[in-house]
Design an enzyme around this catalytic site. Structure first.
Site, short mmCIF file in Angstrom:
data_model
loop_
_atom_site.label_atom_id
_atom_site.label_comp_id
_atom_site.label_asym_id
_atom_site.label_seq_id
_atom_site.Cartn_x
_atom_site.Cartn_y
_atom_site.Cartn_z
N LYS A 52 41.27 57.66 42.94
CA LYS A 52 40.17 58.14 43.79
C LYS A 52 40.61 59.33 44.64
O LYS A 52 39.84 60.24 44.89
CB LYS A 52 39.61 57.00 44.66
N LYS A 88 35.08 52.95 31.52
CA LYS A 88 34.22 51.84 31.94
C LYS A 88 32.93 52.36 32.59
O LYS A 88 32.93 53.42 33.22
CB LYS A 88 34.96 50.89 32.88
N LYS A 108 29.77 52.96 38.88
CA LYS A 108 28.77 53.44 39.83
C LYS A 108 29.08 54.84 40.31
O LYS A 108 28.21 55.61 40.63
CB LYS A 108 28.76 52.52 41.06
P1 ATP Z 1 33.03 52.09 41.34
O1 ATP Z 1 32.60 52.73 40.08
O2 ATP Z 1 32.58 52.82 42.57
O3 ATP Z 1 34.45 51.68 41.37
P2 ATP Z 1 32.06 49.68 40.37
O4 ATP Z 1 30.93 50.00 39.47
O5 ATP Z 1 33.39 49.40 39.78
O6 ATP Z 1 32.16 50.77 41.45
P3 ATP Z 1 32.27 47.56 42.39
O7 ATP Z 1 31.34 47.33 43.50
O8 ATP Z 1 33.57 48.17 42.72
O9 ATP Z 1 31.56 48.43 41.24
O10 ATP Z 1 32.51 46.21 41.61
C1 ATP Z 1 31.69 45.08 41.63
C2 ATP Z 1 32.16 44.11 40.55
O11 ATP Z 1 31.77 44.59 39.25
C3 ATP Z 1 33.67 43.94 40.50
O12 ATP Z 1 34.00 42.55 40.32
C4 ATP Z 1 34.09 44.75 39.29
O13 ATP Z 1 35.28 44.25 38.72
C5 ATP Z 1 32.88 44.58 38.36
N1 ATP Z 1 32.71 45.72 37.41
C6 ATP Z 1 32.55 47.01 37.75
N2 ATP Z 1 32.39 47.79 36.66
C7 ATP Z 1 32.45 46.97 35.57
C8 ATP Z 1 32.33 47.17 34.14
N3 ATP Z 1 32.11 48.36 33.62
N4 ATP Z 1 32.43 46.09 33.34
C9 ATP Z 1 32.63 44.86 33.87
N5 ATP Z 1 32.75 44.59 35.20
C10 ATP Z 1 32.66 45.62 36.05
#
Ligand code: ATP
Ligand code: LTN
Length: 326
Positions: free
Chosen positions: A111, A192, A195
């Site tokens: 990040k 992956k 967000k």
């Molecule tokens: P960012 O992209 O900002 O890191 P994020 O999409 O990873 O955000 P978080 O709020 O950090 O979302 O994560 C919420 C939950 O969703 C966590 O338990 C994370 O492990 C899970 N998660 C996030 N992205 C994925 C994905 N592509 N597949 C499966 N699980 C996910």
């Protein structure tokens, strides 16, 4: 009943990866565990945010979680900033972690590389996350694979504190899903679904309209051969579609793949399965979004429940550290 804690950031829109990888499992096990689910709004501040947008995102996330099926009477659903003990223990954890340990965190390195402004909070983020977990005598932390290193740190900090000051914290375990719960981006299936990365066509949002979901799957990147096979290494795009369809219909990915010879029908069926999976969530969301006062009430109730445990933990921590009692 095991004490369970997990957190989710109120940044961006909830997508299919968050839903299949985390939220759906929280809903499925809510009656078996004693669970707390926290909207980690203080973690969201590690990157500058527009206040109006953040305020709206926190409410929307709470509504999505309830619409997904989390019952606020069964689990404790709350906002991190409502329970001041998180920041209090967060400081103690910053003083328990070493600079070198925090510097080794890969999420920070990634990040920080992508950002113009790197806040000190982005660096100490994992110490606050450890505090979130340790405040509640947490035994299990259900998260996606990306959080493994942060969880290891939380365990190390609990052990270190306990050995310096006497038994205080439960040492938590990660609960990472056995089946690869890592949903990939539809346009770039080696990354992956996320967000914070800008890929509107590659990210399926849980609140996307059926037509939009259909279009995103139709345009999903596959590969040049036309065989349908579940092989994430050699065929990441097709395998991602198969894995999504398998997860949405509770089947085994190899079995799903065996039912197709062409990409077109696979894409159409995956879109339809996801639309059906999300339909009840979207309907309930519309009702909840119409009543923000009810969402505020749910969060206030959750905070009150969470505070009871958190404040008892802080009494113990203060005493162990030699800080004067309140
Ligand atoms: P960012 O992209 O900002 O890191 P994020 O999409 O990873 O955000 P978080 O709020 O950090 O979302 O994560 C919420 C939950 O969703 C966590 O338990 C994370 O492990 C899970 N998660 C996030 N992205 C994925 C994905 N592509 N597949 C499966 N699980 C996910
Ligand atoms: N860092 C996590 C969110 C998070 C969390 C937590 C998860 C903050 N505090 C405590 C589990 C337990 C993320 O980015 N997904």
């Amino acid at each position: 009943m095991a004490r369970v804690f997990s957190g989710i950031q109120p940044t961006g829109e909830i997508h299919l990866g968050n839903y299949l990888g985390a939220v759906r499992r929280w809903v499925a096990t809510q009656h078996d565990d004693d669970a707390l689910y926290c909207i980690v709004d203080l973690h969201a501040l590690t990157v500058p945010k527009d206040p109006t947008e953040l305020r709206a995102k926190i409410l929307e996330l709470a509504q999505v979680l309830v619409a997904a099926g989390l019952d606020p009477e069964v689990v404790t659903l709350f906002a991190q900033s409502h329970v001041a003990e998180h920041t209090e223990l967060g400081w103690v954890m910053e003083c328990t972690a070493s600079f070198g340990e925090l510097r080794r965190m890969t999420q920070f390195k990634e990040k920080a590389e992508r950002s113009e402004f790197v806040s000190a909070g982005l660096f100490t983020y994992p110490a606050l996350m450890a505090a979130d977990i340790l405040l509640y005598d947490t035994e299990k932390v259900p998260v996606g694979d990306d959080q493994r290193q942060h969880l290891e740190l939380a365990r190390d900090l609990a052990v270190r504190f306990n050995s310096r000051y006497g038994e205080t914290f439960v040492v938590p375990e990660a609960a990472i899903p056995p089946v690869a719960a890592r949903v990939m981006d539809l346009q770039d299936p080696r990354r992956k679904m996320s967000k914070s990365v800008d890929s509107p066509q590659g990210t399926v949002l849980v609140l996307d309209e059926p037509k939009v979901i259909e279009r995103k799957f139709k345009r999903a990147v596959t590969d040049s051969e036309s065989e349908v096979r579940y092989d994430p290494e050699a065929k990441p795009g097709v395998s991602n579609l198969v894995a999504i369809l398998a997860a949405a219909t509770d089947r085994d990915p190899h079995e799903v793949a065996a039912g197709y010879t062409q990409y077109g029908p696979l894409k159409a069926d995956t879109a339809e399965a996801v639309i059906e999976l999300l339909r009840p969530l979207q309907e309930r969301f519309a009702e909840l979004a119409a009543d923000p006062a009810e969402t505020a009430r749910i969060l206030a109730m959750g905070a009150e429940k969470a505070r009871k445990t958190a404040s008892a933990t802080m009494v113990r921590v203060r005493d162990r550290l030699g800080l004067p009692p309140l």
